[in-house]
Design an enzyme around this catalytic site. Structure first.
Site, PDB file in Angstrom:
ATOM      1  N   THR A   1       0.104  -5.935  12.638  1.00 19.58           N
ATOM      2  CA  THR A   1       1.220  -5.261  12.074  1.00 19.58           C
ATOM      3  C   THR A   1       1.141  -5.168  10.592  1.00 19.58           C
ATOM      4  OG1 THR A   1       2.178  -7.427  12.201  1.00 19.58           O
ATOM      5  CG2 THR A   1       2.827  -5.937  13.852  1.00 19.58           C
TER       6      THR A   1
ATOM      7  N   GLU B   1       6.197   4.282   7.508  1.00 18.00           N
ATOM      8  CA  GLU B   1       5.787   5.483   6.783  1.00 18.00           C
ATOM      9  C   GLU B   1       6.670   6.672   7.137  1.00 18.00           C
ATOM     10  OE1 GLU B   1       1.161   4.378   5.860  1.00 18.00           O
ATOM     11  OE2 GLU B   1       1.617   5.523   7.661  1.00 18.00           O
TER      12      GLU B   1
ATOM     13  N   THR C   1       0.870  -1.190   0.000  1.00 16.65           N
ATOM     14  CA  THR C   1       0.000   0.000   0.000  1.00 16.65           C
ATOM     15  C   THR C   1       0.902   1.234   0.000  1.00 16.65           C
ATOM     16  OG1 THR C   1      -0.243  -0.088   2.419  1.00 16.65           O
ATOM     17  CG2 THR C   1      -1.957  -1.137   1.108  1.00 16.65           C
TER      18      THR C   1
ATOM     19  N   LYS D   1       3.959  -7.021   3.611  1.00 23.10           N
ATOM     20  CA  LYS D   1       3.651  -5.615   3.394  1.00 23.10           C
ATOM     21  C   LYS D   1       3.416  -4.991   4.752  1.00 23.10           C
ATOM     22  CE  LYS D   1       0.373  -3.401   3.429  1.00 23.10           C
ATOM     23  NZ  LYS D   1      -0.380  -2.533   4.431  1.00 23.10           N
TER      24      LYS D   1
END
Lengths: 411, 411
Positions: A198, A284, A161, A187
């Site tokens: 997670t 991120e 993603t 992922k």
């Protein structure tokens, strides 16, 4: 391939989930992601593989998790194929979401000519939006033609993603003189926190191993790998790790007690730990991997709780981003973990630089510490000097990009 | 002054910790902060005030907390003066830090002509650096000359670190027909998390009340105010709230059971809640106050745990910064709080906009939701529809500025 001293497995360069014998995979773009990136993928085994899985502890579990759980139960711990979509989590989507997850399973089973209960389903992406089933149906129908023996990389693309990089790894272990492979793809980039919350992880192996032994292995390894990473403390509704064992390596049956079980376990642990660290490093907005080692706690659970508290501290994460050797934030995090600590016996190291000894600050070279903190991997070691509870946790720094990514993920 | 319908207290505009009878205060710059801002302050009472305090739960408690605790115990719950410095936390500073905290107490006592055990000490700022006692000594010697009846504002300046605004409030309550005042000042902006970890708070009142009753009141009110805010989940080593009651209002003795106790408690609650919300709104980098109401949980503790989990979610906080009505992140946080939830009966509101009803997404006006989220206060309401456990927590959004501030706090 490389072998570290005393290591019982070999890393297979370029290996993927299709390296273990009996596995094929594939991926395609069906229209769940806005860009043309792959968003639907499948791993297919030649035979009904022994299967095990661990699921999120979030009370709100997405529809596909229930479907996969049902398949594994109905088939006596076997999976023939594992379907995944990214871009839409199919979570908090009510009865329609459940129906959609079941339809994904039956459509995939029909397209592959398999009984439904041999197919697992999983999803990742935005919560609370209905799946555009028109596109999903079309994609599933096209998927079998995209499945091939070198398709591990395509599958790995299809599960991403906000991830920036693919995460895959493969190792080789010798079992009774035969080569046995273990490979994994994962992922996960945000909403990453301990307790199977997670991420998605897919592990394939051609070992011959019973589902119950596979489950025991997976659960144990998960506690010290996938459950020891955090990006932001947020536990997702969707995430799971599934392992499929084809048994096609022509090797002896593996079980606890087999002379090569420990080697196999070590290889399995490496695959899980590699993926967990890759997820943390790709957190991120992250610019680096942060590892927190806690030694000398009163128990392993205490060490784990302390390591997870430190790795989850926004203040510690921000200091790492700023290359600031702010050990005060580390000790503050150690102290609020709710675990026994001796306030007079704590040592803290940044890499090999001692900054706190017996709970007292020591003079250290600030420039050297800043240079160390600017590297792409930062290790904090906390020695509690109490008992022998040890643990390691992984995470990443907190950056402007984390905020940017998450301030506008959905819109 | 303003009075809401049914409210048993009146807010005193412009009031400060020196408004209650018997209190003076002051502040000055002694050189602990790099800029010329005040970094040393004191509240002095004409008489030995009844005193109560709550302290951080962090295992590593800074030296001054032990000194204050000792004073309160040795004096039978009385404090004559409360000294504070900002810019240096005097935490993890070893035996020298303890000696420095005791020296601050004795120096302040000597300068004011008081017995040592009537003086409390507290510190806030960087952890692990020795106090520059030369400057502190000089500052303490000069402080009595700076103390005056209008000095509440100066004191309030002296306690700030990364705070952008002063946080002070004052209310008036009628006790047996006499006016009784309760006022408070607080600091806190980062390392803010429930469990008295949060901040420094100073509450003064001229009510006549016994130390034990004051402690009971403070502890109870803290649980629903200061312990319900979070900025970053980090519990500090230093923080505490202290209350001093001069008894000089010429009003009746207050205790539970007095006809005006409830009014007094309500006023006290307002002071604590006002300060707690002011801290959350001034969270490092924050652009707005976020309030999370959780109703219908199985217990008050469950409601508190869920509210704190939602308010602490980095993903929820980032979404608020981005004005993104991403309720999926809210329900994911509700689900990982470790508390009982009925996965089929959850309603979620943004302000008065329903976004989830009975755990099902409902169509809502995205533009209206985005406009609401751009306001300076955002309220999320989670209705669990189980039992009658309710709680409210406060926090702020997660912004680029939070990262900027914390990537370079120490350097």
């Amino acid at each position: 391939m490389g072998t570290a001293a005393g290591q019982k497995f070999q890393v297979v360069a370029g290996g993927s989930v299709t390296t273990p014998k009996g596995f094929q995979a594939g991926g395609l773009h069906c229209g769940l992601k806005k860009t043309e990136r792959y968003d639907l993928g499948v791993i297919v085994c030649e035979v009904p593989a022994a299967a095990a899985a661990v699921y999120t502890l979030n009370a709100f579990q997405a529809a596909p998790l229930g479907v996969t759980r049902e398949s594994v139960a109905a088939s006596g711990g076997r999976l023939h194929a594992m379907l995944v979509n990214s871009g839409n989590a199919n979570a908090c989507t009510g009865k329609q979401g459940e129906a959609d997850a079941y339809e994904m399973r039956s459509a995939m089973a029909a397209a592959l000519g398999l009984p439904e209960h041999y197919v697992g389903v999983t999803s990742t992406g935005v919560i609370g939006e209905p799946l555009p089933m028109e596109r999903v149906r079309k994609g599933i129908a096209e998927l079998p033609a995209r499945v091939h023996a070198e398709g591990g990389g395509d599958f790995c693309q299809a599960i991403l993603t906000t991830d920036l990089v693919k995460k895959e790894v493969c190792v080789k272990v010798s079992v009774g003189g035969k080569d046995v492979y273990i490979a994994g793809a994962a992922k996960g980039s945000g909403m990453i926190h301990p307790n199977m919350a997670t991420m998605l992880g897919f592990i394939t192996t051609d070992a011959l191993v019973e589902p119950a032994d596979l489950q025991g292995l997976l659960s144990g390894v998960t506690d010290s790998t996938f459950n020891m990473i955090t990006v932001d403390g947020d536990t997702s509704t969707n995430d799971m790790v599934v392992v499929m064992a084809s048994g096609l390596a022509s090797a002896e049956r593996l079980a606890p007690g087999h002379p090569d079980w420990d080697a196999y376990k070590e290889g399995f642990q490496h695959v899980a730990e590699y993926l967990a660290k890759a997820i943390a490093r790709d957190g991120e907005g992250a610019t680096k991997l942060v590892e927190v080692q806690v030694n000398g706690a009163v128990s392993q659970n205490a060490a784990r709780a302390i390591a997870k508290t430190v790795i989850g501290s926004s203040l510690v994460k921000s200091a790492v981003f700023g290359a600031d050797a702010n050990w005060g934030r580390i000790i503050a995090a150690v102290g609020r973990a709710g675990q026994p600590v001796n306030v007079d016996t704590v040592d803290i190291y940044l890499g090999d630089i001692a900054v706190l000894v017996q709970s007292r600050p020591v003079r250290f070279d600030e420039d050297r510490a800043a240079a160390y903190l600017q590297g792409d991997t930062v290790v904090f070691r906390v020695e509690l000097n109490m008992e022998d509870g040890n643990a390691t946790a992984w995470g990443c720094d907190l950056t402007y990009d984390y905020v940017r990514i998450n301030a506008a993920y959905r819109t």
